[in-house]
Design an enzyme around this catalytic site. Structure first.
Site, mmCIF file in Angstrom:
data_model
loop_
_atom_site.group_PDB
_atom_site.id
_atom_site.type_symbol
_atom_site.label_atom_id
_atom_site.label_comp_id
_atom_site.label_asym_id
_atom_site.label_seq_id
_atom_site.Cartn_x
_atom_site.Cartn_y
_atom_site.Cartn_z
ATOM 1 N N SER A 139 -24.701 -56.896 28.582
ATOM 2 C CA SER A 139 -25.120 -55.555 28.973
ATOM 3 C C SER A 139 -25.515 -54.790 27.716
ATOM 4 O O SER A 139 -24.973 -55.035 26.643
ATOM 5 C CB SER A 139 -23.958 -54.863 29.673
ATOM 6 O OG SER A 139 -24.050 -53.459 29.512
ATOM 7 N N HIS A 176 -15.483 -64.770 57.412
ATOM 8 C CA HIS A 176 -15.469 -63.302 57.265
ATOM 9 C C HIS A 176 -15.041 -62.860 55.869
ATOM 10 O O HIS A 176 -14.544 -61.750 55.693
ATOM 11 C CB HIS A 176 -14.550 -62.644 58.305
ATOM 12 C CG HIS A 176 -14.767 -63.141 59.698
ATOM 13 N ND1 HIS A 176 -15.616 -62.542 60.599
ATOM 14 C CD2 HIS A 176 -14.280 -64.233 60.331
ATOM 15 C CE1 HIS A 176 -15.628 -63.226 61.730
ATOM 16 N NE2 HIS A 176 -14.828 -64.262 61.597
ATOM 17 N N LYS A 216 -19.464 -57.325 28.900
ATOM 18 C CA LYS A 216 -20.057 -57.958 30.085
ATOM 19 C C LYS A 216 -20.668 -59.327 29.841
ATOM 20 O O LYS A 216 -21.254 -59.598 28.807
ATOM 21 C CB LYS A 216 -21.147 -57.039 30.657
ATOM 22 C CG LYS A 216 -20.553 -55.810 31.311
ATOM 23 C CD LYS A 216 -20.081 -56.105 32.713
ATOM 24 C CE LYS A 216 -21.201 -55.782 33.641
ATOM 25 N NZ LYS A 216 -21.029 -56.137 34.980
ATOM 26 N N GLU A 229 -28.443 -64.091 40.577
ATOM 27 C CA GLU A 229 -29.034 -62.890 41.189
ATOM 28 C C GLU A 229 -30.541 -63.048 41.337
ATOM 29 O O GLU A 229 -31.135 -62.607 42.334
ATOM 30 C CB GLU A 229 -28.694 -61.659 40.344
ATOM 31 C CG GLU A 229 -27.199 -61.332 40.408
ATOM 32 C CD GLU A 229 -26.732 -60.459 39.249
ATOM 33 O OE1 GLU A 229 -27.446 -59.525 38.890
ATOM 34 O OE2 GLU A 229 -25.649 -60.734 38.700
#
Ligand code: ARG
Length: 462
Positions: A281, A160, A287, A294
């Protein structure tokens, strides 16, 4: 119209196809990828026709020579693929006429594009399955290397997404080795089902020529010929199996990718990746984003989609051949290409990954992850029934939570207050590394086990 520009069926037709239909109906831009398989199957078919005295030997010889010439032309990028001739089969046949003249007309004896295309496609998928298998092997090897370096790297295992119990990062990685090993089996098992040669089924009914299907099957690397000519030309379950294996494998990789994204976040800070696999970024100077993970997660949708499309094409399609089936190849090719990229990216992520061991261990100590170990200790050493031990441990967790300390920060005296008839003298129960190493059941996370498993996987892959 000159003969060389005519379609095979032009005598029966008074008009050519519309421009739009020609473009939409043609599959050459996709199935030109099957040129090698198509030429190979045609050469074997011609050999068989000569052997069976169905066509003259001198024409057979010319056909084979011409086909080999075409293969070279395609390889050297000198072949002009034409939409007008629809697909790879007719493009090659047309070119064969140009090269060897009327002898080319003997090649299409006792076959149809319907058995031809399935034969080519099956040969291609068999090879693609072996390719994927090789890539899976390299990925497994990379994971094993990383695992070897992280046998003692302790981290929280999650259920979880809540800290559950301490585990070894190597053990975590080996979970993916198990998945990938099953993926390998899925691709290989499929080869077993593909291994029947459709060539000689002709349009759908078989043929009246005395062909030798055992010969063609064997020469084309199949175990045996297909047993029913209708099934042979109309079924694509082998493509569905490939797409399904690809979708399952991509699903596994998407879970790995998602784990990595979470572990790489500032909130977790378990993993760092080399700049080789990160992007920046355009606005936020600080970043460093894990794009490959992804992309893997996102691309899994493509593998799912192709499978779903193929299943839908097949649903309720009367047997035998319908043009609906033509899209099978684009689906499989795209799924294959996507999965290959996914596996290559996963390999690079693994290779470029470093563990933040201190942070992982600190996180493993949070969330009372050794509460089960305490309960187990009371069962094993103090003869508690498990439920009573569980209740005692819950109370200890409540106490620690209130006091805002970890379980391993409690004193023996504090702990013993929770035990009525007995007391403990071992505080090591709460140590996350001892906890990890106590999980010695087969398949558990103890370092000893993990080492043995790495040895086993290495041996299997050799
Ligand atoms: N390009 C076709 C396909 O991929 C080959 C089979 C054509 N057969 C036919 N009866 N039109 O499905």
């Amino acid at each position: 119209m000159k003969n060389k520009n005519k379609t095979v069926w032009s005598n029966r037709f008074s008009k050519g196809n519309s421009r739009n239909f020609q473009r939409i109906g043609s599959s050459i831009n996709t199935d030109k990828r099957l040129y090698k398989e198509d030429i190979f199957a045609s050469i074997i078919h011609a050999q068989m026709l000569v052997k069976q005295r169905i066509i003259p030997k001198k024409d057979g010889t010319k056909i084979i020579k011409g086909l080999k010439k075409i293969e070279k032309e395609i390889e050297k990028n000198k072949f002009k693929f034409k939409e007008k001739f629809e697909d790879i089969h007719q493009n090659i046949e047309k070119r064969l006429f140009e090269i060897i003249g009327q002898s080319a007309g003997y090649l299409h004896t006792a076959r149809s594009r319907n058995d031809q295309v399935v034969t080519d496609f099956k040969i291609w998928i068999k090879k693609a399955s072996l390719d994927i298998n090789d890539i899976l092997n390299s990925l497994i090897k990379s994971i094993l290397k990383k695992a070897e370096k992280n046998i003692y790297t302790v981290m929280p295992g999650f259920t979880h997404l809540k800290n559950a119990q301490p585990i070894s990062f190597a053990h975590y990685l080996l979970a993916y080795v198990e998945m990938l090993n099953r993926d390998k089996k899925r691709f290989l098992n499929n080869i077993d089902l593909i291994d029947e040669c459709p060539l000689g089924s002709a349009a759908l009914a078989g043929t009246s020529y005395k062909i030798d299907r055992q010969f063609t099957a064997k020469k084309l690397g199949f175990k045996k010929p297909t047993g029913n000519s209708i099934d042979a030309v109309c079924d694509r379950d082998f493509a569905i199996d490939f797409l399904s294996a690809a979708a399952t494998c991509a699903m596994h990789m998407s879970r790995l990718a998602e784990d990595f994204i979470i572990f790489n976040s500032e909130a977790f800070n378990f993993l760092k990746f080399s700049d080789r696999v990160l992007t920046g970024s355009s606005i936020m100077p600080q970043k460093k984003n894990p794009d490959p993970a992804e992309l893997i997660r996102g691309k899994t949708a493509i593998n799912y989609g192709k499978l779903n499309s193929m299943l839908t094409i097949m649903k309720g399609l009367p047997i035998s051949y319908y043009k609906d089936l033509q899209d099978d190849k684009a689906l499989v090719f795209e799924s294959y290409d996507t999965l290959k990229d996914t596996l290559l990216m996963a390999n690079e992520l693994i290779y470029n990954l470093n563990t933040n061991k201190i942070n992982m261990k600190q996180m493993a100590q949070k969330g009372y992850t050794t509460a089960t170990d305490f309960a187990d200790y009371l069962v094993k050493k103090k003869n508690f029934p498990f439920r009573e031990a569980y209740a005692t441990s819950s109370k200890l967790v409540n106490y620690a939570e209130k006091k805002k300390v970890r379980l391993d920060e409690l004193s023996l005296k504090e702990i013993n207050k929770f035990l009525k008839k007995t007391e403990i003298d071992n505080i090591k129960i709460f140590d996350v590394v001892s906890s990890m190493n106590s999980k010695i059941s087969y398949g558990g996370t103890a370092s000893k086990n993990v080492k043995n498993m790495i040895k086993k996987y290495k041996k299997e892959i050799r």
